[in-house]
Design a protein around this motif. Structure first.
Motif, short mmCIF file in Angstrom:
data_model
loop_
_atom_site.label_atom_id
_atom_site.label_comp_id
_atom_site.label_asym_id
_atom_site.label_seq_id
_atom_site.Cartn_x
_atom_site.Cartn_y
_atom_site.Cartn_z
N LEU A 92 19.82 -20.17 9.34
CA LEU A 92 19.36 -20.23 7.95
C LEU A 92 18.08 -19.45 7.74
N VAL A 93 17.97 -18.87 6.55
CA VAL A 93 16.67 -18.43 6.03
C VAL A 93 16.13 -19.62 5.25
N VAL A 94 14.95 -20.08 5.65
CA VAL A 94 14.40 -21.35 5.15
C VAL A 94 13.06 -21.09 4.48
N ARG A 175 20.58 -27.25 12.70
CA ARG A 175 20.24 -28.52 13.35
C ARG A 175 18.73 -28.72 13.50
N TRP A 176 17.97 -27.66 13.29
CA TRP A 176 16.51 -27.79 13.32
C TRP A 176 15.93 -28.06 11.93
N LEU A 177 16.73 -27.89 10.90
CA LEU A 177 16.22 -28.04 9.53
C LEU A 177 15.94 -29.50 9.21
N ARG A 182 13.87 -25.95 2.40
CA ARG A 182 15.06 -25.58 1.65
C ARG A 182 15.77 -24.39 2.29
N GLU A 183 17.08 -24.42 2.22
CA GLU A 183 17.92 -23.31 2.68
C GLU A 183 18.04 -22.28 1.56
#
Length: 216
Positions: A92-94, A175-177, A182-183
């Motif tokens: 993901l870009v978070v 799984r780290w988010l 936010r994604e």
């Protein structure tokens, strides 16, 4: 005389101690050494669950080359040994919840990480890290990362930086988010691989089979 001899035989037989059966010691459970890359660490939970199910002891290895099983996201360059998919993960870009960036396209992401942006601080990993390799290959397509991008050495450091700075935007496996981050973009279904130095046998083979069953 015969009666006395017969009585003596009975007496000796009765006094002969019975041979006690010595219990056989159970064989120790097999040991499997596992190395998990930083981004694949959340998958160790499934490894331990499978180990308990099939009675295997897990020994964490700090060396990739010495491990019976190596866990990582995505296929490494020049892979020459067996690899088995045990799951899939999104990269993901978070962003920080106060960052206005949202719902980015791949073109948006490529431009952002190449050029930066107003009131944006871009975070990436070292070029040899598997998430960075995936991101540069699948998203950047050869475009260079911005020279002033900040460098995180571990997903935990990336996570803390994104939570602390409202300008921050970076990369995390799903799984780290954690909330409230936010994604903004997702590179979906990256394979999670169990890589072995040779054809797996015995406990290693059983453990990989269990992990694959959990994936289904």
């Amino acid at each position: 005389m015969k009666h006395a001899l017969f009585a003596a035989i009975l007496f000796l037989t009765a006094c002969t101690p019975m041979k006690s059966e010595i219990p056989q010691e159970a064989a120790p459970p097999p040991v499997v050494s596992v190395y998990a890359s930083p981004t694949a660490e959340p998958w160790l939970e499934a490894v331990y669950a499978c180990a308990a199910e099939i009675s295997v002891v897990i020994r964490l290895s700090v060396s990739q080359s010495a491990a019976d099983i190596r866990l990582r996201l995505g296929e490494p360059p020049n892979l020459t040994t067996p690899a088995y998919q045990i799951g899939a993960e999104d990269v993901l870009v978070v962003t920080h919840p106060q960052n206005p960036l949202a719902d980015l396209t791949m073109e948006d992401v490529r431009r952002l990480f190449a050029e930066g942006g107003e009131n944006v601080e871009v975070w990436v990993y070292a070029s040899g890290g598997e998430v960075q390799e995936l991101f540069e290959r699948e998203v950047m397509h050869g475009t260079r990362i911005h020279a002033l991008a900040r460098l995180a050495l571990h997903p935990e450091q990336m996570l803390e930086s994104l939570e602390r700075d409202s300008r921050a935007v970076g990369l995390l496996p799903r799984r780290w988010l954690r909330a409230p981050l936010r994604e903004a973009f997702a590179l979906r279904d990256v394979p999670v691989l169990a890589i072995t130095p040779g054809e797996p046998q015995g406990a290693v083979k059983e453990l990989i089979a269990c992990l694959q069953q959990r994936k289904e």
